[in-house]
Design an enzyme around this catalytic site. Structure first.
Site, PDB file in Angstrom:
ATOM      1  N   ASP A 175       0.852  -1.185   0.000  1.00 46.17           N
ATOM      2  CA  ASP A 175       0.000   0.000   0.000  1.00 46.17           C
ATOM      3  C   ASP A 175       0.898   1.248   0.000  1.00 46.17           C
ATOM      4  O   ASP A 175       1.802   1.346  -0.822  1.00 46.17           O
ATOM      5  CB  ASP A 175      -0.959  -0.051   1.198  1.00 46.17           C
ATOM      6  N   TYR A 305      -3.240  11.250   2.319  1.00 47.12           N
ATOM      7  CA  TYR A 305      -3.758  11.250   0.941  1.00 47.12           C
ATOM      8  C   TYR A 305      -3.768  12.660   0.367  1.00 47.12           C
ATOM      9  O   TYR A 305      -3.376  12.885  -0.782  1.00 47.12           O
ATOM     10  CB  TYR A 305      -5.177  10.664   0.925  1.00 47.12           C
ATOM     11  N   HIS A 361      -5.051  -7.539  -0.367  1.00 48.36           N
ATOM     12  CA  HIS A 361      -4.359  -6.275  -0.141  1.00 48.36           C
ATOM     13  C   HIS A 361      -3.496  -6.286   1.124  1.00 48.36           C
ATOM     14  O   HIS A 361      -2.495  -5.583   1.196  1.00 48.36           O
ATOM     15  CB  HIS A 361      -5.386  -5.149  -0.057  1.00 48.36           C
TER      16      HIS A 361
END
Length: 384
Positions: A175, A305, A361
């Site tokens: 990630d 982000y 993931h």
């Protein structure tokens, strides 16, 4: 760098218990298949377990069985685990997590990688393990400095490893950790023994960089898989990349809201086949939530982000491949996004490419033995 012990104040736990006891869940209907988001019945079941059976102190004790440290680098607080390897010449290896991960998602890798002989392995494969919490995540908080994103974190990791006495080191990431690891292999290739990834994205993705459509045999469905992810699973990204602070007020006031926001990703992003507890126990999921809750770090984790989108990556060189450090990639077919091998061969100094059918993931948590062996095999082949 100072030793650190996790010791959440009783008052924080008492406040949490009170909030859970008074929680008010939204009505839910027509959502047995989770199409609208987190299923209400399961959320009630999970919250009831949190209220009555979950024991934070037991998990805190398990975490404290490892050596923790805190330091500050360039005004950024950094928490990390540091475990010395048991072998003739341990390789320094930094493991970097993502969102909605924590450092604790790597716990099953620590023993086998640091002390392979104790797990039936070869002592020559031993690693010195460093597992930091990302800036603004968990105990790498409180973060009060803007502009900290994945490529700036890579700079911090180089200083962290230097401070630990590792001028050259290896890196693994998933990630956000994969972005950071790729950046290390791009900007600091001379310092990297090698980089190992389970997630592939171009470093300029947030500036509009795209992967060329070079899907080969057996990869024909990957482009559609990628498109489906961005269509159905990227809403969280749009919010956290644009208005993270607004979201933070809700998440840091409501433990149930935080739980739903974080845990829903375990079900849909992990290789769970719709059965979340096939991969993650209730305690596993709640410990992840707790590490965000007790540190008040959701807001700064969400800003990661925003900072990636608003402080864009710039290349340190224009050579090819972009990532010059020797690269190993473990491709888990249930990962969110898959990139074609031909693209990877152009973008990375690709030395190892292995495909696995089991695992999604959260590969290091879902399939730790597979990740351990892939890491061992890759770095075994490289000069130290």
């Amino acid at each position: 760098m100072k030793p650190f012990k996790i010791d959440v104040p009783d008052a924080v736990l008492a406040d949490l218990q009170d909030r859970l006891d008074r929680s008010r869940l939204a009505a839910d209907f027509g959502n047995d298949d989770w199409r609208y988001g987190f299923n209400g019945d399961y959320l009630r079941e999970l919250v009831d377990h949190w209220r009555t059976d979950y024991d934070w102190r037991a998990h805190e004790k398990a975490m404290n069985a490892f050596p923790h440290f805190r330091t500050e680098i360039d005004g950024v607080p950094i928490h990390f685990i540091h475990v010395k390897g048991k072998g003739p010449n341990p390789t320094p290896l930094i493991l970097t997590h993502g969102w909605p991960w924590t450092f604790w998602d790597y716990r099953e890798l620590i023993g086998p990688l640091s002390d392979p002989a104790a797990y039936g392995g070869d002592p020559a494969d031993a690693f010195d393990i460093v597992i930091p919490s990302l800036p603004g995540y968990g105990f790498s908080s409180p973060l009060d400095k803007t502009g900290i994103n994945f490529w700036r974190t890579a700079d911090l990791w180089v200083k962290l490893m230097e401070g630990l006495g590792y001028p050259r080191f290896a890196s693994h990431g998933e990630d956000w950790g994969a972005f950071i690891t790729a950046q290390l292999g791009h900007k600091y290739a001379d310092r990297l023994i090698g980089v190992h990834l389970t997630t592939m994205f171009p470093l300029d993705m947030f500036a509009g960089g795209e992967v060329e459509p070079l899907h080969g045999e057996g990869e024909e469905s990957w482009a559609q898989k990628n498109a489906d992810f961005f269509t159905h699973e990227s809403g969280y990204f749009q919010i956290q990349a644009t208005k993270p602070q607004t979201l933070a007020y809700a998440m840091q006031d409501s433990p149930v809201g935080l739980c739903a926001w974080l845990v829903e990703k375990r079900r849909t992003w992990g290789h769970t086949r719709g059965e979340i507890e096939s991969r993650f126990s209730k305690d596993d999921m709640l410990t992840t939530v707790m590490l965000y809750w007790v540190t008040d770090s959701f807001g700064t984790s969400a800003r990661y982000y925003y900072e990636a989108v608003h402080n864009l990556w710039a290349p340190s060189h224009d050579r090819r491949p972009v990532v010059e450090a020797p690269t190993g990639i473990a491709v888990f077919l249930e990962e969110l996004v898959l990139q074609p091998r031909r693209w990877a061969e152009r973008y990375y100094n690709l030395k190892q490419w292995t495909i696995y059918s089991e695992g999604g993931h959260f590969a290091a948590f879902e399939e730790p033995a597979t990740v351990v062996e892939d890491i061992r095999r890759f770095f075994r082949s490289l000069p130290r």
